[in-house]
Design a protein around this motif. Structure first.
Motif, short mmCIF file in Angstrom:
data_model
loop_
_atom_site.label_atom_id
_atom_site.label_comp_id
_atom_site.label_asym_id
_atom_site.label_seq_id
_atom_site.Cartn_x
_atom_site.Cartn_y
_atom_site.Cartn_z
N PRO A 104 -9.13 3.14 4.46
CA PRO A 104 -7.82 3.43 3.87
C PRO A 104 -6.81 4.02 4.84
CG PRO A 104 -9.43 5.06 3.19
CD PRO A 104 -10.18 4.02 3.97
N THR A 105 -5.55 3.74 4.57
CA THR A 105 -4.43 4.34 5.30
C THR A 105 -3.58 5.09 4.27
OG1 THR A 105 -2.82 2.57 4.99
CG2 THR A 105 -4.38 2.29 6.79
N VAL A 106 -2.58 5.76 4.74
CA VAL A 106 -1.68 6.49 3.83
C VAL A 106 -1.00 5.50 2.88
CG1 VAL A 106 0.37 7.96 3.72
CG2 VAL A 106 -1.35 8.34 5.49
N TRP A 107 -0.63 4.34 3.40
CA TRP A 107 0.12 3.37 2.60
C TRP A 107 -0.75 2.31 1.93
CZ3 TRP A 107 4.14 2.65 7.07
CH2 TRP A 107 5.02 3.74 7.08
N SER A 108 -2.08 2.33 2.12
CA SER A 108 -2.97 1.36 1.47
C SER A 108 -2.84 1.47 -0.05
CB SER A 108 -4.42 1.62 1.84
OG SER A 108 -4.63 1.41 3.20
N LEU A 109 -2.92 0.31 -0.69
CA LEU A 109 -2.81 0.26 -2.16
C LEU A 109 -1.60 1.04 -2.66
CD1 LEU A 109 -6.60 0.71 -2.99
CD2 LEU A 109 -5.32 -1.45 -2.85
#
Length: 138
Positions: A104-109
């Motif tokens: 995951p990243t901060v902007w994922s999903l």
């Protein structure tokens, strides 16, 4: 009322907006630092995007704080619009091509790991910038 009180731009919602951007800057910076130090080789794209989002949140926080200046106001617009584009592109790619974002990243999903604040925040930033343009000659 004093001259300072009348010309003060950062009140109410603006203070809350800058505070939330600051919290996101700290959260994204902390997350990206830990991800990069622990396992950058496992997901370099995802972790580099987390670091990029941290830089954007730091820049947006500073730009919104100093947006009374026309130059900082322009920087605020660029950073908030870049944030919006980032969360929309990364969010869409993480849904459409989940293999790209197994980490995951901060902007994922669309920022679901942050209660969708990354998706909602730039819209508040855009609203605030539209309603608080610096005065001519500032």
């Amino acid at each position: 009322m004093t001259q300072t009180a009348r010309t003060r731009r950062m009140t109410g919602v603006g203070i809350v907006l800058v505070f939330v951007y600051g919290v996101m800057a700290l959260a994204a910076t902390g997350r990206s630092f830990v991800q990069i130090v622990r396992a950058f080789d496992e997901a370099p794209l995802a972790y580099a995007l987390s670091a990029a989002s941290a830089v954007v949140y730091i820049l947006a926080t500073l730009a919104l704080l100093f947006a009374k200046s026309p130059a900082w106001y322009r920087v605020a617009w660029v950073s908030v619009l870049f944030e919006l584009a980032g969360v929309l592109v990364v969010g869409t790619l993480s849904v459409a091509l989940p293999a790209l974002f197994q980490h995951p990243t901060v902007w994922s999903l669309y920022g679901s790991g942050y209660v969708w604040i990354p998706l909602v925040l730039p819209f508040f930033g855009i609203w605030w910038l539209r309603t608080h343009a610096p005065e001519a000659g500032a």
